[in-house]
Design an enzyme around this catalytic site. Structure first.
Site, short mmCIF file in Angstrom:
data_model
loop_
_atom_site.label_atom_id
_atom_site.label_comp_id
_atom_site.label_asym_id
_atom_site.label_seq_id
_atom_site.Cartn_x
_atom_site.Cartn_y
_atom_site.Cartn_z
N TYR A 32 0.82 -1.12 0.06
CA TYR A 32 -0.13 -0.06 -0.06
C TYR A 32 1.02 1.10 0.07
O TYR A 32 0.83 1.99 0.85
CB TYR A 32 -0.83 -0.05 1.27
N HIS A 88 -2.24 7.49 -3.28
CA HIS A 88 -3.39 6.81 -3.05
C HIS A 88 -3.77 6.56 -1.52
O HIS A 88 -4.99 6.87 -1.26
CB HIS A 88 -2.88 5.16 -3.58
N ARG A 94 -11.85 8.71 6.03
CA ARG A 94 -11.48 9.11 7.51
C ARG A 94 -11.25 10.42 7.69
O ARG A 94 -12.56 11.09 8.00
CB ARG A 94 -10.21 8.44 7.85
N GLU A 97 -7.08 -1.95 -9.49
CA GLU A 97 -6.11 -1.07 -8.87
C GLU A 97 -5.08 -1.45 -9.77
O GLU A 97 -4.81 -2.12 -9.99
CB GLU A 97 -6.05 -1.44 -7.31
N GLU A 151 -1.43 -1.36 -10.48
CA GLU A 151 -0.05 -1.87 -9.73
C GLU A 151 0.89 -2.58 -10.65
O GLU A 151 0.46 -3.00 -11.67
CB GLU A 151 -0.79 -2.76 -8.45
N ASP A 186 -5.27 -5.36 -9.38
CA ASP A 186 -5.66 -5.92 -8.24
C ASP A 186 -7.02 -5.66 -8.17
O ASP A 186 -7.49 -4.73 -7.23
CB ASP A 186 -4.90 -5.28 -6.89
N GLN A 196 -15.50 -4.87 0.80
CA GLN A 196 -14.09 -4.41 1.60
C GLN A 196 -14.64 -3.32 2.79
O GLN A 196 -14.10 -3.46 3.80
CB GLN A 196 -13.17 -3.42 0.57
N TYR A 213 -13.54 -5.09 6.39
CA TYR A 213 -12.09 -4.77 6.67
C TYR A 213 -11.68 -4.35 8.17
O TYR A 213 -10.50 -4.56 8.51
CB TYR A 213 -11.44 -3.89 5.72
N THR A 254 -1.79 0.17 -5.13
CA THR A 254 -2.53 1.36 -6.22
C THR A 254 -1.44 2.33 -6.45
O THR A 254 -1.02 2.83 -5.59
CB THR A 254 -3.78 1.68 -5.72
#
Ligand code: CA
Length: 429
Positions: free
Chosen positions: A134, A139, A148, A205, A207, A239, A246, A250, A357
């Site tokens: 990650y 990202h 958040r 994603e 990657e 991905d 999710q 998660y 990502t």
């Protein structure tokens, strides 16, 4: 830094914009329809050079047995870096204008060269383990901002370590494999219980992944300045992600079903030897990483141009929805591998490690639909007029990547996957 020999040319016709120049020579596993027999090849222009034929003819002369008349590249990769470099040098010489061995032998050419359009590509390695990091700050910041707190988008651990999770090797699939829309638990309303439903927020994603070329013993971490020796090459990785699955699942242990239905990779492994001329530095790391992550090398990243295209079922033309670059990655592959093994975790030849990502600094460089359409608040209009916030049934996602310098191109080709409708379930018994 490794330099490019611009005088090196092949007797094979290769378009100037081909990903598969004589400076590349990526490894893959292919078969012909006639017998379906899987063996190793390298891509050159629009063709595949059959390494099992060269090996049988005694032209590769490697110690220790047959490496290319095999359904995966694991044995060759496991044979060690000396063999990787030796094989690459030998193949490059055989394909060059300067050598008559293959150039002047039409019989051998007939046996050893195939059009890529006529063969089927397979997973290049048997994958013992799949890990996804990650490591793009952009990202992680975008996701943290959306879900958040924009003022504290990055969690405190993010700038101290390459955050990652252990995924499923069993669902690593090769480009061209269709992806069935997953179903699972979604929770559209905060106050209600979850529902079982097809995923409504299917995403890609963008990657890359590196392929581990040399493992370690359990209990023995790989030092950061030695990590590059443990990496064989890189592929493109889509991905595939189910955002709504999710979101509910998660907490507190991280991604589970949302990430384990399809991790789709490009079929050609571009070697680190081929990518060496395109080395560049990582972004400045502040705070300075702890000593075990602190690299001596100043150029442990790579300048790789990346893009994503969307092609709806009945569209005539794909639309580019993202253009970015691998060099934006905050943590290097060496740091990822060192962090992965620092507690003594064992990694193995063929393991794939996803970058996370890869988003750049601007909205047109974001590496997922979640970010491009900003959590469905800014839907994207495609050529032909269709509108997307996430991926619909029948859509094909195409990712491409290449490095280029002084007119020399080393590319990955593409990873391409089409989404099929969800399965229908009948649970009322
Ligand atoms: Ca990912």
């Amino acid at each position: 830094m490794s330099t490019i020999d611009k005088n090196l040319t092949s007797f094979i016709d290769i378009a100037a914009d081909s990903d598969f120049s004589i400076h590349n020579l990526p490894y893959g596993i292919f078969s012909e329809a006639a017998d379906g027999k899987r063996r190793a090849g390298v891509a050159i222009g629009e063709q595949v050079l059959d390494l099992s034929v060269l090996e049988t003819e005694g032209l590769l002369s490697l110690d220790g047995g047959s490496y290319f008349d095999q359904p995966t590249l694991n044995a060759f990769i496991d044979s060690g870096r000396n063999n990787w470099t030796k094989t690459r040098t030998t193949i490059q010489a055989l394909l060059s204008n300067a050598s008559e061995t293959l150039r002047d032998n039409t019989e051998l050419q007939k046996k050893a060269l195939f059009k890529q359009a006529d063969v089927t590509m397979h997973l290049p390695v048997q994958v013992p383990g799949f890990t996804d990091f990650y490591s793009s700050k952009e990202h992680a910041t975008n996701v943290g901002t959306m879900f958040r707190d924009p003022n504290n988008a990055l969690l405190p651990n993010w700038t101290e370590m390459p955050v990652g999770y252990n995924g499923r090797a069993s669902t690593v699939i090769v480009s061209g494999t269709d992806v069935i829309r997953p179903s699972g638990q979604l929770k559209p309303n905060a106050d209600d219980r979850p529902i079982f439903s097809p995923c409504k927020r299917l995403d890609f994603e963008l990657e890359t992944a590196f392929v581990v070329g040399k493992g370690n013993n359990i209990g023995q971490p790989i030092a950061v300045d030695e990590a590059a020796d443990h990496i064989f090459g890189m592929v493109l990785l889509n991905d595939w992600s189910a955002r709504d699955i999710q979101k509910w699942e998660y907490v507190p242990l991280g991604p589970f079903n949302a990430k384990t239905f399809a991790s789709e990779v490009s079929p050609w492994i571009v070697t680190m030897d081929a990518l060496a001329p395109f080395k560049t530095s990582c972004p400045t790391q502040e705070p300075k990483p702890l000593a075990y992550l602190n690299e001596k090398a100043a150029d442990s990243s790579f300048d790789i141009t990346l893009s994503v295209e969307l092609l709806p079922e009945n569209a005539n033309e794909a639309t580019v929805v993202c253009e970015t670059n691998f060099k934006y990655m905050y943590w290097s592959m060496a740091q990822q591998l060192t962090h992965h093994t620092i507690t003594g975790c064992k990694v193995e030849v063929g393991d794939m490690m996803g970058s996370g990502t890869i988003s750049g600094p601007t909205p047109d460089s974001y590496g997922s639909m979640l970010e491009i359409a900003w959590n469905a608040t800014k839907p994207v209009t495609l050529k032909g007029g269709e509108i997307r916030s996430f991926i619909e049934d029948g859509d094909t996602v195409i990712m491409k990547g290449y490095s280029e310098k002084d007119g020399i191109r080393v590319g990955f080709g593409e990873v391409r996957g089409k989404v099929l409708p969800a399965l229908t379930f009948d649970f009322d018994k």
